[in-house]
Design an enzyme around this catalytic site. Structure first.
Site, mmCIF file in Angstrom:
data_model
loop_
_atom_site.group_PDB
_atom_site.id
_atom_site.type_symbol
_atom_site.label_atom_id
_atom_site.label_comp_id
_atom_site.label_asym_id
_atom_site.label_seq_id
_atom_site.Cartn_x
_atom_site.Cartn_y
_atom_site.Cartn_z
ATOM 1 N N LEU A 102 0.818 -1.207 0.000
ATOM 2 C CA LEU A 102 0.000 0.000 0.000
ATOM 3 C C LEU A 102 0.856 1.264 0.000
ATOM 4 O O LEU A 102 0.587 2.203 0.730
ATOM 5 C CB LEU A 102 -0.944 0.026 1.214
ATOM 6 C CG LEU A 102 -2.043 -1.031 1.255
ATOM 7 C CD1 LEU A 102 -2.895 -0.857 2.496
ATOM 8 C CD2 LEU A 102 -2.923 -0.963 0.015
ATOM 9 N N CYS A 103 1.941 1.235 -0.756
ATOM 10 C CA CYS A 103 2.728 2.454 -0.859
ATOM 11 C C CYS A 103 3.029 2.758 -2.321
ATOM 12 O O CYS A 103 4.125 3.148 -2.682
ATOM 13 C CB CYS A 103 3.998 2.372 -0.026
ATOM 14 S SG CYS A 103 4.931 0.869 -0.260
#
Lengths: 140, 288
Positions: B88-89
């Site tokens: 999730l980056c």
């Protein structure tokens, strides 16, 4: 009175920075007293105390668990270790790092990971398609 | 009204997703500040270390440490790669790995073997699958406040490999934090140590070594490498938080857009249902 600049730092923080008249530290060969205009010297430090006679007459004590002392005629630099360091301790952590990698390799479950990734991909694609359909519906 | 209810549940689920992404965005925003603080705190050590190394490279000594000498032939390259533990980056890890894999393929094209030491779950997951690359050591779960001790092990594995002559060159791969919007995937040469251009000047002085040059320089250079890797870890940490914040912000924005779209469709469906009901009643009445 002449003074010498003294920097004490560790990898994670700056510990001391200022002018001193004398810095006393424990090198591997024994106690060292560094006065201004000392000859260039570099040595390892033993775990112990670093005593700084500050220019304002106060005396400061810092504990270092080892590190490196560098002396230039106008500057003393103490690069302190952040933790206890010893050859066997380093060896143990190196061994642990290797074991971690081996474990990661042993737990290789490509099939499962692949299935998981594919499921996620399918979900994402489905959502995208749904979104696209909604967009088209809106236009009509 | 079945269609309308379906849309309503869909709206609810997107709203929940937005709550999560908003929360993650805010958490990352506060963590960036912490990560930058850590970077700032570690800077004096790195600066003084560079200074000392600069002095060492300049002094007129007969002893040359193996870390300082470039080797003529490179048969095996070691990669120290720093990635994040969690996803999730955005494309942070993907960009880094793409750059790195291109380099590795280039090495392999020249017949050079590659081995990898991985920091962070994402790198471990990738490199245990890639063929032709050996994963020799790994570390993960460093947390938001990485400590040098957590890195000593993996660094030692690489340094030992270099000292023993198993690898002839060590590269360090990480995401360089430029600012919140920009993170650069970088690949720096860690070993042999690259002396700066101004370090070529030799002076006619030398240190007093206590007890002697090899036993002092060895730990100094090791600490130097460790501080470089530690700095890179902090850079990567700040990059991770920044990338996550941006990714989560765009996810929240997308969710908002999606909710607007769905709300419009829902209202249309509701209106259509009402219109249909009325026309049914009216036509029913007309028929009577």
């Amino acid at each position: 009175m002449t003074t010498i600049r003294c920097d004490i730092v560790s990898a994670e923080a700056e510990i001391f920075h200022g002018e001193a008249t004398l810095v006393v530290a424990t090198g591997v060969m024994g106690e060292l007293g560094i006065a201004p205009r000392h000859a260039p010297l570099i040595t390892r430090l033993k775990p112990g105390q670093v005593r700084v006679h500050a220019a304002d007459g106060s005396e400061l004590f810092f504990y270092v668990s080892g590190g490196i002392l560098e002396v230039q005629p106008q500057v003393v630099t103490v690069l302190a270790d952040t933790a206890m360091r010893a050859a066997d301790l380093d060896e143990a952590s190196a061994l642990k790092a290797k074991q971690d990698a081996e474990q990661a390799l042993a737990n290789r479950s490509d099939a499962m990971e692949l299935a998981e990734a594919q499921a996620q991909l399918a979900q994402a694609v489905a959502q995208l398609q749904a979104l696209e359909r909604l967009r088209k519906q809106l236009k009509h | 009204m079945a269609n309308a209810r379906e849309i309503r549940t869909k709206i609810k689920s997107v709203q929940n997703t937005r709550k999560v992404t908003r929360a993650l965005e805010m958490v990352s925003a506060s963590k960036i500040r912490k990560a930058q603080e850590l970077m700032r705190a570690s800077r004096p050590y790195a600066r003084l270390m560079r200074q000392v190394i600069g002095h060492i490279a300049r002094v007129n000594t007969d002893y040359k440490h193996p870390f300082m000498a470039a080797r003529a032939e490179v048969r095996r390259v070691g990669y120290l790669v720093i990635s994040t533990d969690r996803g999730l980056c955005g494309g942070l890890n993907a960009n880094l790995f793409r750059k790195m894999l291109a380099e590795i393929r280039a090495w392999q094209g020249q017949g050079v073997e590659v081995e990898v030491v991985a920091i962070g779950q994402k790198a471990i997951q990738l490199f245990r699958r890639i063929k032709g690359v050996t994963l020799t050591a790994s570390a993960s779960h460093l947390g938001e406040r990485p400590h040098v001790e957590q890195l000593v092990g993996v660094i030692k594995v690489m340094l030992d490999a270099y000292s023993a002559g198993r690898v002839d060159r060590v590269q360090l791969c990480y995401n360089d934090f430029v600012n919140t919007m920009t993170q650069n995937p970088s690949s720096d040469t860690l070993l042999p140590l690259q002396p700066g251009s101004d370090l070529a000047v030799t002076h006619d002085w030398d240190y007093l070594y206590e007890p002697d040059a090899p036993s002092v320089l060895d730990p100094v250079l090791k600490r130097y490498v460790e501080s470089l890797v530690y700095q890179a870890t902090l850079e990567n940490l700040a990059s991770e938080q920044a990338a996550r914040m941006v990714a989560m912000k765009s996810a929240s924005d997308n969710a908002t857009k999606l909710i607007d779209t769905l709300t419009l469709i829902y209202n249309k469906a509701r209106q259509a249902a009402i219109t249909q009901e009325i026309s049914e009643i009216v036509s029913g009445a007309a028929a009577v």
